[in-house]
Write a protein that holds these residues in place. Structure first.
Motif, PDB file in Angstrom:
ATOM      1  N   ILE A 109       0.834  -1.218   0.000  1.00 12.91           N
ATOM      2  CA  ILE A 109       0.000   0.000   0.000  1.00 12.91           C
ATOM      3  C   ILE A 109       0.863   1.260   0.000  1.00 12.91           C
ATOM      4  O   ILE A 109       0.628   2.184  -0.794  1.00 12.91           O
ATOM      5  N   TRP A 110       1.866   1.304   0.865  1.00 13.18           N
ATOM      6  CA  TRP A 110       2.728   2.492   0.957  1.00 13.18           C
ATOM      7  C   TRP A 110       3.462   2.724  -0.357  1.00 13.18           C
ATOM      8  O   TRP A 110       3.535   3.843  -0.862  1.00 13.18           O
ATOM      9  N   ILE A 111       3.977   1.663  -0.946  1.00 12.52           N
ATOM     10  CA  ILE A 111       4.706   1.793  -2.204  1.00 12.52           C
ATOM     11  C   ILE A 111       3.766   2.232  -3.323  1.00 12.52           C
ATOM     12  O   ILE A 111       4.113   3.083  -4.153  1.00 12.52           O
ATOM     13  N   GLY A 112       2.555   1.694  -3.334  1.00 11.32           N
ATOM     14  CA  GLY A 112       1.569   2.116  -4.328  1.00 11.32           C
ATOM     15  C   GLY A 112       1.228   3.593  -4.220  1.00 11.32           C
ATOM     16  O   GLY A 112       1.136   4.307  -5.234  1.00 11.32           O
ATOM     17  N   MET A 113       1.074   4.072  -3.005  1.00 10.49           N
ATOM     18  CA  MET A 113       0.779   5.496  -2.779  1.00 10.49           C
ATOM     19  C   MET A 113       1.927   6.373  -3.287  1.00 10.49           C
ATOM     20  O   MET A 113       1.698   7.399  -3.949  1.00 10.49           O
ATOM     21  N   LEU A 114       3.146   5.965  -2.997  1.00  5.18           N
ATOM     22  CA  LEU A 114       4.307   6.745  -3.420  1.00  5.18           C
ATOM     23  C   LEU A 114       4.455   6.747  -4.942  1.00  5.18           C
ATOM     24  O   LEU A 114       4.782   7.775  -5.541  1.00  5.18           O
ATOM     25  N   LEU A 115       4.219   5.599  -5.560  1.00  5.54           N
ATOM     26  CA  LEU A 115       4.286   5.528  -7.021  1.00  5.54           C
ATOM     27  C   LEU A 115       3.245   6.447  -7.652  1.00  5.54           C
ATOM     28  O   LEU A 115       3.536   7.157  -8.625  1.00  5.54           O
ATOM     29  N   SER A 116       2.044   6.433  -7.096  1.00  2.00           N
ATOM     30  CA  SER A 116       0.979   7.283  -7.621  1.00  2.00           C
ATOM     31  C   SER A 116       1.336   8.757  -7.508  1.00  2.00           C
ATOM     32  O   SER A 116       1.120   9.538  -8.439  1.00  2.00           O
ATOM     33  N   ALA A 117       1.906   9.144  -6.362  1.00  2.00           N
ATOM     34  CA  ALA A 117       2.258  10.548  -6.104  1.00  2.00           C
ATOM     35  C   ALA A 117       3.605  10.935  -6.711  1.00  2.00           C
ATOM     36  O   ALA A 117       4.031  12.088  -6.583  1.00  2.00           O
ATOM     37  N   LYS A 118       4.268   9.949  -7.353  1.00  4.50           N
ATOM     38  CA  LYS A 118       5.580  10.181  -7.985  1.00  4.50           C
ATOM     39  C   LYS A 118       6.622  10.686  -6.974  1.00  4.50           C
ATOM     40  O   LYS A 118       7.347  11.648  -7.204  1.00  4.50           O
ATOM     41  N   ILE A 119       6.670   9.990  -5.852  1.00  2.64           N
ATOM     42  CA  ILE A 119       7.641  10.277  -4.793  1.00  2.64           C
ATOM     43  C   ILE A 119       8.651   9.138  -4.770  1.00  2.64           C
ATOM     44  O   ILE A 119       8.289   7.965  -4.926  1.00  2.64           O
ATOM     45  N   GLU A 120       9.912   9.476  -4.572  1.00  2.90           N
ATOM     46  CA  GLU A 120      10.967   8.462  -4.538  1.00  2.90           C
ATOM     47  C   GLU A 120      10.659   7.407  -3.483  1.00  2.90           C
ATOM     48  O   GLU A 120      10.057   7.697  -2.442  1.00  2.90           O
ATOM     49  N   LEU A 121      11.103   6.181  -3.731  1.00  2.74           N
ATOM     50  CA  LEU A 121      10.740   5.045  -2.882  1.00  2.74           C
ATOM     51  C   LEU A 121      11.798   4.758  -1.821  1.00  2.74           C
ATOM     52  O   LEU A 121      12.986   4.998  -2.039  1.00  2.74           O
ATOM     53  N   PRO A 122      11.361   4.218  -0.656  1.00  3.35           N
ATOM     54  CA  PRO A 122      12.335   3.796   0.361  1.00  3.35           C
ATOM     55  C   PRO A 122      13.188   2.659  -0.189  1.00  3.35           C
ATOM     56  O   PRO A 122      12.777   1.941  -1.098  1.00  3.35           O
ATOM     57  N   ARG A 123      14.372   2.475   0.395  1.00  3.55           N
ATOM     58  CA  ARG A 123      15.322   1.513  -0.174  1.00  3.55           C
ATOM     59  C   ARG A 123      15.248   0.124   0.459  1.00  3.55           C
ATOM     60  O   ARG A 123      15.461  -0.867  -0.221  1.00  3.55           O
ATOM     61  N   ASN A 124      14.996   0.069   1.769  1.00  6.89           N
ATOM     62  CA  ASN A 124      14.984  -1.227   2.471  1.00  6.89           C
ATOM     63  C   ASN A 124      13.829  -1.291   3.459  1.00  6.89           C
ATOM     64  O   ASN A 124      13.495  -0.289   4.096  1.00  6.89           O
ATOM     65  N   ILE A 125      13.248  -2.482   3.593  1.00  3.56           N
ATOM     66  CA  ILE A 125      12.253  -2.737   4.635  1.00  3.56           C
ATOM     67  C   ILE A 125      12.767  -3.910   5.465  1.00  3.56           C
ATOM     68  O   ILE A 125      12.874  -5.041   4.967  1.00  3.56           O
ATOM     69  N   LEU A 126      13.138  -3.628   6.705  1.00  3.19           N
ATOM     70  CA  LEU A 126      13.657  -4.657   7.612  1.00  3.19           C
ATOM     71  C   LEU A 126      12.504  -5.169   8.467  1.00  3.19           C
ATOM     72  O   LEU A 126      11.847  -4.399   9.165  1.00  3.19           O
ATOM     73  N   VAL A 127      12.274  -6.473   8.420  1.00  2.00           N
ATOM     74  CA  VAL A 127      11.089  -7.061   9.042  1.00  2.00           C
ATOM     75  C   VAL A 127      11.490  -7.960  10.210  1.00  2.00           C
ATOM     76  O   VAL A 127      12.264  -8.904  10.049  1.00  2.00           O
ATOM     77  N   HIS A 128      10.962  -7.656  11.387  1.00  2.00           N
ATOM     78  CA  HIS A 128      11.215  -8.516  12.550  1.00  2.00           C
ATOM     79  C   HIS A 128       9.995  -9.388  12.828  1.00  2.00           C
ATOM     80  O   HIS A 128       8.891  -9.134  12.334  1.00  2.00           O
ATOM     81  N   GLY A 129      10.210 -10.418  13.631  1.00  2.00           N
ATOM     82  CA  GLY A 129       9.133 -11.342  13.958  1.00  2.00           C
ATOM     83  C   GLY A 129       8.413 -10.961  15.233  1.00  2.00           C
ATOM     84  O   GLY A 129       8.458  -9.810  15.682  1.00  2.00           O
ATOM     85  N   HIS A 130       7.740 -11.921  15.827  1.00  2.00           N
ATOM     86  CA  HIS A 130       6.979 -11.702  17.050  1.00  2.00           C
ATOM     87  C   HIS A 130       7.688 -12.326  18.246  1.00  2.00           C
ATOM     88  O   HIS A 130       8.504 -13.241  18.092  1.00  2.00           O
ATOM     89  N   ILE A 131       7.353 -11.829  19.421  1.00  2.00           N
ATOM     90  CA  ILE A 131       7.928 -12.355  20.655  1.00  2.00           C
ATOM     91  C   ILE A 131       6.830 -13.057  21.451  1.00  2.00           C
ATOM     92  O   ILE A 131       5.772 -12.474  21.712  1.00  2.00           O
ATOM     93  N   THR A 132       7.091 -14.309  21.814  1.00  2.00           N
ATOM     94  CA  THR A 132       6.199 -15.021  22.723  1.00  2.00           C
ATOM     95  C   THR A 132       6.750 -14.909  24.139  1.00  2.00           C
ATOM     96  O   THR A 132       7.866 -14.438  24.346  1.00  2.00           O
ATOM     97  N   CYS A 133       5.981 -15.360  25.105  1.00  2.00           N
ATOM     98  CA  CYS A 133       6.436 -15.361  26.501  1.00  2.00           C
ATOM     99  C   CYS A 133       6.315 -16.777  27.041  1.00  2.00           C
ATOM    100  O   CYS A 133       5.211 -17.334  27.082  1.00  2.00           O
ATOM    101  N   GLU A 134       7.447 -17.338  27.430  1.00  2.00           N
ATOM    102  CA  GLU A 134       7.493 -18.722  27.909  1.00  2.00           C
ATOM    103  C   GLU A 134       6.845 -19.660  26.883  1.00  2.00           C
ATOM    104  O   GLU A 134       6.153 -20.614  27.236  1.00  2.00           O
TER     105      GLU A 134
END
Length: 476
Positions: free
Chosen positions: A269-294
């Protein structure tokens, strides 16, 4: 490139900070501190997402005005950045009408001018927990898989964004790493989703059903979809819509740091919005996971939600930073256990680097040794370890970079036993110089992870002052 712009997602203010967001803050903080050490100009942004039906309902449940409710929670998130010793340069709030709203309004205008906004009547299944319309095939037994609740059946006239127009372009950008999604398995997940083709998405709600948010420019009867509002923070905070010079200086972002549950919003969605508005795109998306407890998913009903503020209050900032950055894989899921926290603290911090510092400073004081040139063997070892450390840092393998640091700690412990520098002799002073050299390397490489402790190590070496970094703790 002399600049480095990095962001976290902005925290949703329907509840107090949780340990998963603490992890995200820390990962971004390490990358920001590392780049500063390399001499780059860094701008590090975090903040709070304060609009949407879920927030309005949470405020109502607490019998508070919505603005009062988000003000209080935003302060909690600011407190978390301070207590975690996060080096953010800015903190954006989506209720900030002077800093954020102009960027949202301009982005809407640009997307509208591109012919990508249209209005239609719509029937859909809306999950207030996700703040998104769901497709039937996204549900599990008729319920949202993330929240375990049936979505609301919504029928209203909304504005839509022609996201489908950008499906192929986004897929090619991600496939070719023009926008690099880290790690590889998350990249594949997004590409597979994009191969199915994208549908246009609703980007507004009727004011009759949602009052708390930013009005659609030119149509006060509609409120902007919360994700369009929230995602815009990355550009509004650096001047989009109000300060062109600052915006051109900092944008595009080098890294967006996000959790795996909101990757699609950022990579699609974010990339689509930027493409539509002709704004330069971010270079990297770093994705972390989830944390459980015990080993279990955290939930209020189970009573196993870990409050990062309380954890810091009880055990200190750097121990919490260390556990989350070392024990939780940077791009994978991990578990929090108080027992494991205590074990890692005592083994790695108290008996590891803390004990090494204490022993070495005691030896250097006793024999009057000051930092100097290391032996060829130690210099070679440190060169190799630094190169491996930097390689892992550049690849965003933060917990693996810490492994390199602890390999050096273990080497130093063995070196002391091998050389026995407490026995005065021709080589004992050389051995102590080697150990002081190693400690300075540890101070340097730990500084993005444990900023307070790394500074204490440096002061201890340079001043010859004994430091007790991590007194042992016992489980009560």
């Amino acid at each position: 490139m002399d600049k480095f712009y990095i962001t976290t997602s902005i925290a949703y203010t329907n509840a107090k900070p949780h340990i998963g967001f603490a992890l995200e803050l820390l990962q971004a903080d390490v990358l920001a501190r590392y780049r500063r050490r390399k001499g780059l100009r860094v701008h590090f942004l975090t903040g709070t997402d304060e609009h949407g039906s879920k927030i309005a309902r949470a405020a109502e449940k607490e019998e508070k005005e919505v603005q009062e409710f988000v003000d209080e929670l935003s302060e909690e998130f600011k407190r978390l950045t301070k207590d975690l010793n996060i080096s953010n340069d800015d903190f954006i709030r989506t209720t900030d009408k002077s800093r954020h709203w102009p960027g949202v309004n301009l982005l809407w205008k640009k997307i509208e001018e591109a012919g990508d906004i249209y209005k239609k009547s719509y029937k859909g299944l809306y999950c207030s927990g996700c703040e998104v319309f769901k497709r039937e095939k996204d549900l599990v037994e008729g319920k949202c898989p993330d929240h375990g609740k049936e979505p609301e059946k919504v029928e209203e006239e909304n504005y839509f964004f022609r996201l489908s127009r950008y499906s192929e372009e986004i897929r090619k950008l991600i496939e070719k790493d023009k926008i690099k999604v880290i790690p590889e398995n998350r990249k594949k997940e997004i590409i597979n989703f994009l191969k199915e083709g994208l549908e246009d998405i609703s980007v507004s709600r009727s004011r009759e059903n949602l009052e708390w948010g930013i009005p659609v420019p030119g149509d006060d009867s509609q409120i902007l979809y919360v994700w369009l509002d929230a995602l815009t923070n990355y550009i509004s905070a650096v001047g989009y819509g109000r300060d062109d010079k600052t915006f051109k200086d900092w944008w595009p972002a080098e890294f967006h740091c996000v959790g795996k549950d909101i990757l699609r919003f950022h990579a699609i969605i974010w990339i689509g919005m930027l493409l539509s508005a002709k704004i330069e795109l971010p270079r990297n998306i770093l994705v972390h996971g989830h944390i459980t407890c015990e080993g279990k998913k955290m939930s209020k009903s189970l009573g196993n939600v870990v409050d990062p503020l309380e954890l810091i209050k009880e055990h200190g900032t750097d121990p919490v930073r260390y556990y989350l950055l070392k024990e939780i894989p940077t791009t994978g899921d991990g578990d929090f256990s108080l027992k494991r926290f205590m074990e890692r603290y005592n083994a790695d911090l108290a008996d590891g680097v803390g004990n090494l510092l204490s022993r070495t400073i005691a030896l250097s004081k006793k024999q009057g040794v000051i930092p100097g040139k290391a032996s060829e063997r130690i210099e070679k070892m440190i060169r190799e370890k630094r190169a491996e450390y930097e390689k892992r840092m550049e690849k965003c393998k933060l917990n693996d970079a810490l492994e390199v640091v602890w390999e050096v700690v273990h080497f130093a412990d063995g070196y002391i036993e091998e050389k026995k520098p407490w026995k005065k002799g021709d080589k004992s002073e050389d051995t102590i110089e080697d150990l002081l050299f190693i400690l300075l390397f540890l101070s340097e490489t730990l500084s993005p992870f444990l900023p307070e402790s790394s500074e204490e190590i440096k002061k201890g070496v340079e001043r010859g002052e004994k430091r007790t970094l991590f007194p042992k703790i016992k489980r009560s």
